[in-house]
Design a protein around this motif. Structure first.
Motif, PDB file in Angstrom:
ATOM      1  N   ALA A  68       0.837  -1.201   0.000  1.00  0.00           N
ATOM      2  CA  ALA A  68       0.000   0.000   0.000  1.00  0.00           C
ATOM      3  C   ALA A  68       0.870   1.248   0.000  1.00  0.00           C
ATOM      4  N   GLY A  69       0.571   2.184  -0.884  1.00  0.00           N
ATOM      5  CA  GLY A  69       1.318   3.429  -0.959  1.00  0.00           C
ATOM      6  C   GLY A  69       2.504   3.396  -1.898  1.00  0.00           C
ATOM      7  N   SER A  70       2.894   2.207  -2.395  1.00  0.00           N
ATOM      8  CA  SER A  70       4.010   2.116  -3.334  1.00  0.00           C
ATOM      9  C   SER A  70       3.557   2.554  -4.732  1.00  0.00           C
ATOM     10  N   THR A  71       4.529   2.844  -5.600  1.00  0.00           N
ATOM     11  CA  THR A  71       4.196   3.309  -6.942  1.00  0.00           C
ATOM     12  C   THR A  71       4.872   2.425  -7.988  1.00  0.00           C
ATOM     13  N   ILE A  72       4.357   2.492  -9.214  1.00  0.00           N
ATOM     14  CA  ILE A  72       4.887   1.708 -10.324  1.00  0.00           C
ATOM     15  C   ILE A  72       4.707   2.517 -11.600  1.00  0.00           C
ATOM     16  N   THR A  73       5.592   2.323 -12.554  1.00  0.00           N
ATOM     17  CA  THR A  73       5.476   3.012 -13.838  1.00  0.00           C
ATOM     18  C   THR A  73       4.517   2.244 -14.738  1.00  0.00           C
ATOM     19  N   PHE A  74       3.473   2.941 -15.171  1.00  0.00           N
ATOM     20  CA  PHE A  74       2.469   2.315 -16.039  1.00  0.00           C
ATOM     21  C   PHE A  74       2.076   3.328 -17.104  1.00  0.00           C
ATOM     22  N   ALA A  75       2.190   2.931 -18.373  1.00  0.00           N
ATOM     23  CA  ALA A  75       1.849   3.802 -19.499  1.00  0.00           C
ATOM     24  C   ALA A  75       2.611   5.117 -19.433  1.00  0.00           C
ATOM     25  N   GLY A  76       3.874   5.022 -18.999  1.00  0.00           N
ATOM     26  CA  GLY A  76       4.722   6.205 -18.960  1.00  0.00           C
ATOM     27  C   GLY A  76       4.494   7.125 -17.781  1.00  0.00           C
ATOM     28  N   MET A  77       3.644   6.707 -16.819  1.00  0.00           N
ATOM     29  CA  MET A  77       3.347   7.539 -15.646  1.00  0.00           C
ATOM     30  C   MET A  77       3.655   6.759 -14.373  1.00  0.00           C
ATOM     31  N   ARG A  78       3.969   7.484 -13.334  1.00  0.00           N
ATOM     32  CA  ARG A  78       4.226   6.865 -12.030  1.00  0.00           C
ATOM     33  C   ARG A  78       2.926   6.874 -11.247  1.00  0.00           C
ATOM     34  N   LEU A  79       2.356   5.692 -11.000  1.00  0.00           N
ATOM     35  CA  LEU A  79       1.037   5.583 -10.396  1.00  0.00           C
ATOM     36  C   LEU A  79       1.076   4.627  -9.211  1.00  0.00           C
TER      37      LEU A  79
END
Length: 668
Positions: free
Chosen positions: A208-219
């Motif tokens: 929870a609260g972590s981020t990942i790069t998806f479709a060129g965005m950090r989400l």
């Protein structure tokens, strides 16, 4: 082997025998083998469910075989049994067994009965694989198996163009949702390094609260994963946007409609969200999306059901609406209420579909309710079965005393939405009450048009083609047609499901949604919010009465329009013609998708076919080579005169050319 092995694999074995044996073994053996296998699975499922109800057993994982070993991806084919699985086992096997029995009478005149029963059993096996999955890949196997079997069942009458088109539509629309589901599985494996569901759920809170790069965005990682998985659920469970396949699935035989729409395929999405509920609990955004989409689907489908005239389509849109209830229950965190409604819905919706099939059977396969009327005395057993289903789906009951199945589960969802205290929950509460009013209206509209009033059978060309008219019946509103009650093989399932529609809510509501008993029952199988389940009993009285008042308003309105004032619906439709057309044409989703997706796809297809394939590849490829060969053959043909002196001259010229070449070569 354990009982769970038999529960899962008996339908597969029966499908293989009936499918490959087909006409060689005959109709009766094929029907008997598949039906007996399903009743055996059902008989073995109920003791497991009762054990979890009474003893609150721990989860059990039964290995079958080692399935995949590839680098870091290692998992077994295992059958997971816990409270959530136990609920789905009894729902799937009970409805499927009764549908098999019902089909003995309904499909009695069909020449391809072994194939039909093999498809039913194959569908059931795929669904059982889905609900017993211990890892996401195994769940996807069952997920796709259900999709394949539904395609075969919806298009069972493949010589009927509309049935083939409906099957293709269901298959294609579900592929859209399945793409999201696949991406969700890939992303989950990328993030967690495993596809094991218990390991993923254990590790989910830490992400929870972590981020990942998806479709060129950090989400947000968990939001993306949950939304992708939810797209898969939207496809299978026909949520707004990916719902268009569900009503068209009515082109399949009525037992198929009951199996797909009541307890199996369409509930796969709800089951998946509840199974992965600890993942969804880590993302407020994902839960809000689930809530809003579920609520929007509930009201959207209910508005369409108001004006449909095909009896099966009314019930199909009702299914879509009820699935919306289940999803917004999951969205506000009331997963146990969502599963409770899934459980009760299986009984009363299967009952309504099979009851509709009995009506259609009695009315010579006429499905337009405008040509029914007065059937209450002609088919009384079917009437009372449909009455039980209608009382259950509309939530008839008295607060504090009890009622039919839907009264317990739907009211629990509406109260949980209010008690959640979120903006999305308040929105879902208001929509849920309004949808309850519309549900009551279109359900009682169906009953009044079908079973009350004077017969309108003479208006049906479909029915009148089968009647030999006499001067005595020419002016009769029945047109000389005499409806008949269905055979016992169709009535027995109606009786069993009728009992479930009446008593399922009363018997099991404590185990599903009570703050104490429910917590013990669901322990370890889904995210159970004891506080929320306690709060639903503490909501104000007006909240508890809201759905009952909405039901009574819907009933009264339907009574005044379709029982007392027969011309009022036509006048109302004429007064609000644009709104009526909007609802009748299903909010024009099909037309919109046809414009945006279907026509461009066909245009590109024709472009690649005519210009690319035929105009370029074939022209300069095989067709071009063939043309050169044909031209060469035409030139060579001119030398074939058939005269001996011509051949002798050619031989002499050839010999002279060869000698000349040898002399020149020797001189060099």
């Amino acid at each position: 082997m354990t009982s769970i092995h038999f529960i899962v694999f008996l339908p597969l074995l029966a499908a293989i025998v009936a499918g490959f044996g087909n006409r060689m073994i005959g109709n009766v053996p094929a029907k008997f083998i598949t039906t007996a296998a399903l009743f055996a699975s059902c008989a073995l499922s109920w003791p497991i469910f009762i054990d979890y109800i009474m003893l609150s057993r721990a989860a059990e994982v039964v290995p079958v075989l080692t399935w995949v070993q590839s680098g870091d991806l290692n998992f077994e084919w295992s059958l997971r049994v816990d409270a959530l699985t136990a609920v789905m086992l009894v729902v799937v096997t009970t409805v499927s067994a009764l549908v098999h029995l019902y089909s003995w009478g309904y499909m009695d005149e069909d020449p391809d009965q072994p194939r039909f029963f093999a498809y039913l059993s194959l569908f059931t096996f795929a669904m059982l694989m889905l609900v017993t999955a211990d890892n996401l890949v195994q769940m996807f196997f069952g997920w796709e198996g259900v999709g394949l079997a539904s395609y075969l069942l919806i298009g069972f009458w493949f010589k009927k163009p509309t049935a083939s088109a409906a099957a293709i539509k269901a298959f294609v629309v579900n592929r859209v949702g399945d793409l999201g589901f696949m991406l969700g599985i890939f992303g989950t494996f990328l993030v967690f390094g495993t596809v094991s569901i218990p390991e993923i759920l254990e590790a989910a809170p830490a992400m929870a609260g972590s981020t990942i790069t998806f479709a060129g965005m950090r989400l947000d990682t968990m939001t993306i994963l949950c939304l992708l998985l939810f797209i898969g659920a939207m496809g299978k469970s026909a949520q707004l946007g990916l719902h268009t396949w569900l009503p068209d699935a009515m082109e399949g035989p009525t037992p198929v409609s009951a199996l797909i729409h009541a307890a199996t395929m369409v509930t796969a999405g709800v089951f998946m969200v509840c199974r992965l509920s600890p993942m969804f609990e880590t993302s407020d955004v994902a839960l809000t999306v689930v809530t809003v989409v579920g609520a929007a689907t509930a009201i959207f489908a209910a508005t369409i059901g108001l004006v449909q005239t095909d009896i099966k389509r009314v019930i199909a849109y009702s299914t879509c609406s009820q699935l919306g209830y289940m999803f917004f229950a999951a969205g506000v965190g009331a997963y146990s209420a969502a599963m409770f409604h899934l459980f009760t819905h299986a009984f009363f919706k299967a009952l309504l579909f099979l009851g509709a099939g009995s009506v259609i059977h009695a009315m010579h396969h006429e499905q337009d309710m405008r040509y029914y009327g007065g059937l209450r005395k002609e088919i009384p057993l079917t009437f009372w079965a449909m009455m039980a289903g209608t009382l259950a789906i509309t939530g008839v009951g008295i607060v504090g005393l009890g009622g039919f199945a839907g009264f317990y589960s739907k009211d629990a969802i509406i109260e949980a939405a209010f008690a959640s205290g979120t903006s999305a929950g308040q929105f879902a509460f208001a929509i849920g009450v309004l949808a309850a009013l519309l549900t009551s209206f279109y359900s009682w509209r169906l009953m009044f048009l079908t079973f009350w009033g004077t017969p309108r059978w003479i208006q049906s060309e479909h029915i009148q083609h089968s009647v030999h008219k006499t001067p005595e019946t020419a002016e009769d509103s029945t047109g000389g047609y005499h409806p008949h009650e269905s055979p016992f093989s169709m009535l027995i399932p109606l009786g069993v499901l009728g009992f479930g529609a009446i008593a399922a809510g009363f018997l099991f509501h404590n185990q599903f949604i009570d703050a104490t008993e429910g917590f013990r029952f669901w322990a370890g199988s889904l995210a159970f919010d004891r506080h929320l389940m306690h709060e639903i009993h503490e909501v104000p009285l007006w909240v508890k009465l809201a759905s009952t008042v909405a039901m009574l308003i819907g009933l009264t309105t339907a009574y005044l329009m379709y029982f007392r004032g027969k011309d009022r619906p036509a006048r109302l439709a004429a007064t609000f013609q644009p709104v009526y057309n909007f609802f009748f044409n299903k909010w024009y989703f099909d037309e919109l998708y046809d414009l945006i997706f279907v026509r461009p796809a066909f245009w590109f297809g024709r472009l690649f076919w005519k210009t690319g394939d035929e105009g370029t590849i074939d022209r300069f490829g095989p067709n071009g080579v063939a043309a050169v060969v044909a031209s060469g053959a035409g030139v060579a043909k001119k030398f074939q005169t058939g005269y001996l002196y011509s051949y002798a001259l050619i031989m002499l010229l050839g010999l002279a050319a060869a000698v000349t070449w040898l002399i020149v070569r020797g001189a060099n």
